[in-house]
Design an enzyme around this catalytic site. Structure first.
Site: not given
Length: 328
Positions: A53, A152, A154, A174, A239, A241, A263
């Protein structure tokens, strides 16, 4: 009292964390003791355990970045009326524990009678969704937005906020097995990523101009979204993923003037004015309280089962959030 602590980071996140005994000092003036009711495991938490992270706390550290608690005790100088109130846990305070001490002046009281599991997820994913819909493009009711990873956490918040604001949303997943969960969350126009996505999106939207794309997957999925956007549109990535960098054709930049932005919520927390924070959390709180905003919960775990909880959060093909309930 217990806490989920890690003293090292490694590629298998559940291997580095464990529930251990904990003691807290007596309350100082101006402090409160919080009983932790629920705390989620976010992708950023898993990445923190692996060391990948963007912001890593010093070791040893307690896992968890957000959650909700109940005021159990007040220190000197704190209004005793706080006792029993449900409050947001301080962001980044290591929330995977049974209890923590916080400064009373920073407490944010939450409405009574609202599902604490939903409130526990208020600090990270809902503002991420809301701000991506607010900060990049001046969207008006009736405008079109497209997102991937729609199943997800979000993604589910984006569905609720977009609907409350009168926006039209195309939801990309997906895998076929995720379609139904997005529809149950209120999502419409649900499509599986893959070949000829732009053509299928155009059919689903009636050929509407899509002004904003929101990408959490990276890799080829970024370019798939870019191809669905209107001339001059903005594509926001938050992100990866897929584990891959964002792939996007130069043609999207050169011939269609697509803008790719990133973001991250942490800088927003550092820079937002108190008034702006109050506006964002006020809107989110109202939507949660009225049931317009709700994220699916896959499973809940006791603190003693933190290894299994982290493993479940790190696994793919989930249709909801993993929550830790430390005092269950």
């Amino acid at each position: 009292m217990k806490k989920a602590e890690y003293a090292e980071r490694g590629p298998v996140p559940q291997d580095v964390i464990a529930a251990v005994a904990m003691e807290l000092p007596p309350l100082a003036a101006g402090q409160v003791l919080l009983e932790v009711l629920a705390a989620p495991i976010n992708p950023s938490d898993v990445l923190t355990l692996t060391g990948l992270y963007g912001l890593l706390p010093p070791l040893p550290a307690i896992g968890g970045n957000e959650g909700v608690g109940r005021v159990a005790e007040t220190g000197e100088g704190v209004d005793a009326g706080w006792v029993g109130k449900t409050v947001l846990l301080p962001l980044g305070s290591g929330t995977w524990r049974t209890h923590l001490i916080a400064e009373a002046k920073g407490l944010v009281a939450l409405p009574d009678g609202v599902d604490v599991q939903q409130l526990a997820m208020l600090s990270v994913n809902p503002p991420t969704a809301l701000l991506m819909l607010s900060e990049f493009v001046d969207l008006q009711p009736g405008d079109w937005v497209i997102q991937n990873a729609a199943n997800s956490a979000v993604g589910s918040y984006l569905i609720g906020i977009a609907k409350a604001r009168g926006l039209n949303l195309v939801n990309i997943v997906r895998r076929e097995s995720a379609v139904e969960s997005v529809r149950k969350a209120g999502g419409e126009n649900v499509l599986v990523d893959g070949e000829k996505l732009a053509k299928r999106v155009a059919e689903a939207s009636g050929g509407a101009a899509i002004k904003l794309g929101i990408d959490s997957v990276g890799g080829p999925a970024t370019d798939n979204l870019a191809r669905c956007l209107a001339q001059g549109a903005t594509l926001v990535n938050y992100g990866a993923m897929s584990g891959e960098p964002c792939h996007i054709s130069p043609a999207s930049f050169v011939f269609r003037d697509i803008t790719l932005r990133g973001f991250w919520l942490s800088p927003w927390y550092r820079n937002a004015t108190p008034q702006r924070r109050a506006e964002v959390f006020g809107e989110i709180g109202r939507l949660i309280a009225t049931g317009q905003l709700r994220a699916p919960v896959q499973a809940t775990y006791r603190l003693e089962d933190i290894k299994q909880a982290v493993a479940a959060a790190a696994a793919g093909e989930r249709d909801g959030k993993i929550l830790v309930l430390p005092n269950e």
